[in-house]
Design an enzyme around this catalytic site. Structure first.
Site, short mmCIF file in Angstrom:
data_model
loop_
_atom_site.label_atom_id
_atom_site.label_comp_id
_atom_site.label_asym_id
_atom_site.label_seq_id
_atom_site.Cartn_x
_atom_site.Cartn_y
_atom_site.Cartn_z
N GLU A 30 74.45 48.79 42.54
CA GLU A 30 75.77 48.28 42.92
C GLU A 30 76.68 49.44 43.30
O GLU A 30 76.68 50.49 42.64
CB GLU A 30 76.42 47.51 41.77
CG GLU A 30 77.81 46.98 42.15
CD GLU A 30 78.45 46.16 41.04
OE1 GLU A 30 78.13 44.97 40.94
OE2 GLU A 30 79.25 46.73 40.28
N TYR A 31 77.45 49.25 44.38
CA TYR A 31 78.44 50.24 44.83
C TYR A 31 79.79 49.54 45.00
O TYR A 31 79.85 48.34 45.27
CB TYR A 31 78.03 50.85 46.17
CG TYR A 31 76.70 51.55 46.16
CD1 TYR A 31 76.52 52.75 45.48
CD2 TYR A 31 75.60 51.01 46.83
CE1 TYR A 31 75.28 53.40 45.47
CE2 TYR A 31 74.37 51.65 46.83
CZ TYR A 31 74.22 52.84 46.15
OH TYR A 31 73.00 53.47 46.14
N LYS A 183 78.21 25.78 38.39
CA LYS A 183 78.18 26.68 39.55
C LYS A 183 76.83 26.61 40.25
O LYS A 183 76.75 26.62 41.49
CB LYS A 183 78.50 28.11 39.12
CG LYS A 183 79.95 28.31 38.71
CD LYS A 183 80.31 29.77 38.47
CE LYS A 183 79.78 30.29 37.17
NZ LYS A 183 80.26 31.66 36.85
N TYR A 290 74.32 49.29 37.65
CA TYR A 290 75.70 49.56 38.01
C TYR A 290 75.87 51.07 38.12
O TYR A 290 76.02 51.77 37.13
CB TYR A 290 76.65 48.97 36.96
CG TYR A 290 76.63 47.46 36.90
CD1 TYR A 290 77.02 46.72 38.01
CD2 TYR A 290 76.22 46.78 35.76
CE1 TYR A 290 77.01 45.33 37.99
CE2 TYR A 290 76.20 45.39 35.73
CZ TYR A 290 76.60 44.68 36.85
OH TYR A 290 76.58 43.30 36.83
#
Length: 672
Positions: A30-31, A183, A290
């Protein structure tokens, strides 16, 4: 499911299923968009380097309030188009009217991104309570339903899961699971989890969601421990429940960053081993890291887990395929842009009939307009001066290129990437040629059927063989060109193109058809020929090659010796910095050479040595001894000057040096 060129399907769920089928562990990064343009440029470089670690996809965040919407879209486009990795784009409800959501989705679609993480989002900065936008959505499930209504199955949609409970939840675990199920029932396909360090809590949550009828893939989020202070900030911000043994191990070494990284890697690594251990029955085969836009912690974690990509994961082709919609089936590129993939992708976006595996008729009026794209150095003037100094003679430029080849200079103007591994196979020959006055900017060695799994030359599906012809591209002084061409044309296996900045071209090719310089033979496939040389595209490239040299000259004052020296090679920079000067007749020639006998790996170098009066069969050490003996003899006989002189020149393939990104940020996962 795979595409024609062997790349994996765009859906993250399909990537996970394929990895499970092959029995391998996958991982993703993740960025977040940095706050400054320079930070963003440096993150591009970091993403490029980290792509070599083989992530299955990367996740691009959007800051609270949607304030980084444009940066998020830009980062998605860069990763899809130039770095060639599938992306998942965050999309939040916070401060997002429907027209902004529509724009974000359209830009994502144009870039080829087909995975969306739909979030409610955090409150904007300075606001404690989350409030819906009057023209937007209140919950992530509404955003999901909207995306499904307008895009059908085009996007694969992810949602956030919270093993430790949502930070705003007050109704208990059962209600949380009910919201998560809603969801997924609205159309979501898989779950990203918030970061966690407590395995037992995660394992219990997995059992609970499965018992609630949630069967979709789960992507577990883990964060490497980079520094003690960063670890504390992240866990406090998200209210992460940290096991006591983490504190016991890290607190005594909190002031020693190296030890914190080492011990933290072991702690997080052991957690990851439990998560993906099939004996634990969680059904998890991969990890979402992350990164906090930092590289070292992620590398250390993967090394600790002994995870690394196969050659096919990193190199489905010898160049990085673009994943924008009309390029997904692209199978051929000219070799000239090998070191400038971003330039090539940008320049060819409007070339006619591109999608069909080649770019259509090269004589199209849309083909390769350098003015439409523009050419800029990737470094500021200050950075360029620091790296390259202010050479005033060709000998000093030669030394600059020599120091680059020795790793003492991190970059030169013609490349966006580092020197390829395969260059080490011919680095001595390149150094020898450059010392003779050939300014090399691109090359590849001959390869005679190495396995496609080979770490240096390999690409494409497993079980195949790859081949390539020796190739050289360089600048040469006009008064040396004739001597070199005479030697080249004496070898019927060599083809060449030579052109000056004005466009005067010489060649011994007899056809406009492309010459395949790289190809592969794979099981159950036709021959793949992904890299070519051809006349028309070489003319399109030459404008850029000279423009780069002129922009290098532009770094220096107009009256400086350095500026005049570089202009003598690449042409004069026009008034006001214009680089389209017509005073090109004195420029050096840009030349490409292909030796078509790939079974003779050293044959391509012989004409260059012969043109300079050197014997290709004499080792470099022996030549140096002969030169020393000759000079000593000349002095002994009263001759005042040594008669042997080397043609001044410059050497070097170019390393796309990378500045470090040190900004910190956090994954934007909150909100349901």
């Amino acid at each position: 499911m795979t595409t024609m060129n062997g790349s994996e399907d765009w859906r993250i769920t399909s990537k996970i299923a394929q990895a499970e089928k092959e029995g391998r562990t996958w991982w993703s990064f993740e960025y977040f968009p940095p706050r400054t343009p320079q930070g963003l440029a440096n993150l591009y470089d970091r993403c490029q380097r980290m792509s070599e670690l083989g992530p299955a996809f990367v996740d691009i965040t959007m800051h609270a309030g949607g304030r980084t919407l444009d940066l998020t879209n830009d980062l998605v486009k860069i990763v899809q188009s130039y770095i060639g990795i599938e992306t998942c784009m965050h999309l939040t409800c916070t401060n997002m009217p429907r027209e902004k959501i529509d724009r974000a989705l359209e830009l994502a679609k144009e870039a080829g991104c087909r995975n969306i993480l739909a979030l409610r989002g955090d409150p904007p900065a300075g606001q404690h309570e989350w409030e819906p936008h009057a023209a937007g959505f209140t919950y992530a499930k509404e955003l999901i339903a909207y995306i499904k209504e307008h895009y059908g199955d085009y996007f694969s949609i992810a949602v956030a899961g919270f093993p430790e409970g949502h930070p705003e939840a007050k109704e208990g675990r059962d209600v949380e699971l009910k919201h998560l199920k809603e969801k997924l029932d609205a159309g979501a396909d898989f779950i990203f989890t918030q970061m966690f360090y407590n395995y037992d809590i995660f394992a219990e949550w997995m059992k609970d969601i499965r018992a609630a009828g949630i069967t979709c893939p789960v992507v577990p989020g883990v964060m490497p421990i980079q520094t003690y202070s960063g670890f504390q900030r992240a866990t406090e911000r998200f209210g992460t429940l940290v096991p006591q043994y983490f504190h016991d191990a890290l607190t005594p070494i909190r002031d020693d960053d190296e030890m914190v990284r080492k011990v933290g890697t072991q702690l997080v690594g052991d957690l990851c081993k439990k998560i993906i251990d099939p004996n634990n029955g969680l059904g998890i085969s991969g990890l979402h890291i992350y990164t906090m836009n930092l590289e070292r912690g992620s590398r250390m974690l993967l090394e600790y887990l002994e995870l690394g990509p196969t050659p096919q994961q990193v190199k489905s082709l010898p160049w990085t395929p673009s994943l924008t919609p009309k390029r997904r089936d692209e199978g051929i590129r000219p070799i000239f842009w090998a070191n400038r993939a971003r330039s090539y992708v940008s320049r060819t976006e409007t070339w006619d009939e591109f999608p069909n595996g080649r770019w259509g008729d090269a004589r199209s009026p849309a083909y390769g307009d350098v003015d439409a794209y523009g050419v800029k150095l990737r470094y500021s003037n200050e950075e360029a001066l620091k790296m390259w100094g202010e050479p005033t003679t060709l000998d000093e430029v030669k030394d600059l290129f020599r120091r680059f080849c020795a790793g003492e200079v991190k970059a030169l103007p013609w490349s966006e990437t580092g020197v390829a591994k395969e260059t080490t196979k011919i680095d001595e020959q390149l150094a020898r040629l450059n010392s003779l006055g050939y300014f090399t900017i691109n090359s590849q060695p001959a390869v005679d059927g190495v396995r496609s799994e080979d770490e240096i030359h390999g690409w494409g599906p497993k079980g195949g063989y790859v081949y390539q012809k020796a190739y050289l591209e360089f600048f040469i002084a006009p008064d040396h060109l004739e001597r070199l061409i005479a030697q080249i044309e004496a070898d019927p296996q060599i083809t060449y193109h030579a052109v000056n900045a004005r466009g005067d071209m010489r060649t011994n090719t007899t056809s406009e058809a492309p010459n395949a310089v790289t190809w592969g033979c794979f099981p159950h496939k036709e021959i793949v020929q992904p890299t070519i040389v051809e006349s028309i595209s070489f003319l399109a490239w030459k404008d850029e090659a000279y423009e780069i040299g002129r922009n290098w000259a532009r770094v220096y004052d107009a009256q400086s010796q350095t500026r005049k020296l570089l202009e003598s090679v690449f042409g004069a920079v026009g008034e006001g910095g214009d680089t389209s000067s017509s005073n090109d007749e004195g420029t050096w020639f840009l030349v490409n050479v292909v030796h078509n006998d790939f079974k003779s790996p050293d044959a391509i170098f012989k004409p260059f040595l012969a043109a300079a009066g050197e014997d290709a069969n004499v080792p470099a050490v022996q030549r140096a001894q002969q030169a020393a003996t000759s000079t000593a003899s000349a002095v002994a006989n009263g001759i005042s000057e040594a008669t042997s002189a080397v043609v001044e020149g410059v050497d070097g393939l170019v390393d796309g040096g990378n500045a470090a990104v040190t900004e910190n940020g956090a994954p934007a996962m909150a909100g349901r």
